[in-house]
Design a protein around this motif. Structure first.
Motif, short mmCIF file in Angstrom:
data_model
loop_
_atom_site.label_atom_id
_atom_site.label_comp_id
_atom_site.label_asym_id
_atom_site.label_seq_id
_atom_site.Cartn_x
_atom_site.Cartn_y
_atom_site.Cartn_z
N ALA A 183 -4.92 3.82 -5.44
CA ALA A 183 -3.75 4.65 -5.70
C ALA A 183 -3.65 5.82 -4.73
O ALA A 183 -2.55 6.33 -4.48
CB ALA A 183 -3.80 5.17 -7.14
N LEU A 184 -4.77 6.27 -4.20
CA LEU A 184 -4.79 7.42 -3.30
C LEU A 184 -4.80 7.02 -1.82
O LEU A 184 -4.62 7.87 -0.95
CB LEU A 184 -6.03 8.28 -3.57
CG LEU A 184 -6.08 8.99 -4.92
CD1 LEU A 184 -7.44 9.63 -5.13
CD2 LEU A 184 -4.98 10.02 -5.03
N ARG A 185 -4.99 5.74 -1.55
CA ARG A 185 -5.15 5.30 -0.16
C ARG A 185 -3.86 5.42 0.63
O ARG A 185 -2.77 5.09 0.15
CB ARG A 185 -5.64 3.86 -0.12
CG ARG A 185 -6.06 3.38 1.28
CD ARG A 185 -6.54 1.94 1.23
NE ARG A 185 -7.67 1.80 0.32
CZ ARG A 185 -8.92 2.10 0.63
NH1 ARG A 185 -9.20 2.57 1.83
NH2 ARG A 185 -9.89 1.92 -0.25
N CYS A 186 -3.98 5.92 1.86
CA CYS A 186 -2.87 5.96 2.79
C CYS A 186 -3.02 4.83 3.81
O CYS A 186 -4.13 4.37 4.07
CB CYS A 186 -2.82 7.31 3.52
SG CYS A 186 -2.58 8.72 2.42
N THR A 187 -1.90 4.39 4.38
CA THR A 187 -1.91 3.25 5.29
C THR A 187 -1.37 3.65 6.66
O THR A 187 -0.24 4.15 6.75
CB THR A 187 -1.05 2.10 4.74
OG1 THR A 187 -1.50 1.76 3.43
CG2 THR A 187 -1.15 0.88 5.65
N PRO A 188 -2.13 3.45 7.73
CA PRO A 188 -1.60 3.70 9.08
C PRO A 188 -0.47 2.70 9.37
O PRO A 188 -0.66 1.49 9.21
CB PRO A 188 -2.79 3.48 9.99
CG PRO A 188 -3.99 3.57 9.10
CD PRO A 188 -3.56 3.06 7.77
#
Length: 234
Positions: A41-46
């Motif tokens: 839920a907290l992960r960001c994606t390049p």
């Protein structure tokens, strides 16, 4: 503002899967599962990466990230470089081997432990290692080599303390921390042409004082010191 948006998205991602997980797992596994869900839920994606500088030493990147709520922001900067070892080494009299050298980042001569980059496939300089294939055994070989090259000392008593991200906010390399006991002098220094290093022996109390006074400037080295003391007490 980002934190508020993340809090709103979490309830929407969890309800469909939590009930079954709780019924079919032990309490410990349930906690791990919930943590994994939170990580996702907290992960960001390049979504876009520009390699601003890439040479034999570093890969410096400008990154556009997609946030957990779907919004995209830039720039985020990061870099890749070699992982490295840090060695808390002491001689047969219990004195600690440190090196003094110039660090351009803070424009100061620092006192620190022996350290050095880990070569991949025998290649010096930065080599891409996206899968983090370095093993503790690889790192130990580097630690042994760096100790002898920088100080002329060797040891038969080695212990791996910890492998930790060196600077998680902006870099993707790792620091491998080791202890070497009962080191003995066997040769003069064998320095590279870019290395200007002086060796000093210190009592434990002197290192403690330098850390308290901010004179032991490398944070990861201070961590290695504290972990080495903790291991001694066991």
């Amino acid at each position: 503002m980002i934190a508020e948006k993340e809090q709103k998205t979490e309830p929407n991602t969890e309800p469909n899967t939590e009930p079954n997980t709780e019924q079919n797992t032990t309490p410990g596994t349930t906690a791990e599962t919930l943590l994994e869900k939170e990580n996702e839920a907290l992960r960001c994606t390049p979504v876009e990466v520009e390699h601003v500088i890439t040479d034999e030493w570093i890969d410096f990147k400008k990154i556009r990230l997609r946030m957990p709520d779907g919004n995209e922001f830039e720039p985020y900067y990061g870099f890749s470089r070699r992982s490295y070892v840090v060695v808390v080494a002491s001689d047969e009299e219990g004195k600690y081997l440190c090196v003094r050298q110039y660090r351009h980042g803070i424009d100061r001569v620092t006192t620190e432990f022996v350290a050095g980059g880990i070569a991949i496939d025998g290649k010096e300089g930065y080599t891409k290692d996206p899968l983090h294939t370095i093993t503790t055994e690889d790192a130990l070989e580097t630690a042994k080599r760096e100790l002898e090259e920088e100080t002329g000392y060797v040891s038969d008593e080695w212990r791996h303390l910890l492998t930790v991200p060196s600077e998680a906010t902006i870099a993707d390399n790792y620091a491998y921390l080791f202890v070497a006991r009962n080191c003995r002098k066997v040769s003069p220094q064998k320095l590279d042409e870019m290395e200007f290093v002086r060796v000093h022996l210190y009592e434990a109390s002197e290192i403690e004082e330098m850390i308290r006074d901010g004179e032991f400037a490398q944070a990861i080295h201070s961590l290695a010191w504290l972990l080495s003391l903790r291991r001694e007490k066991k």
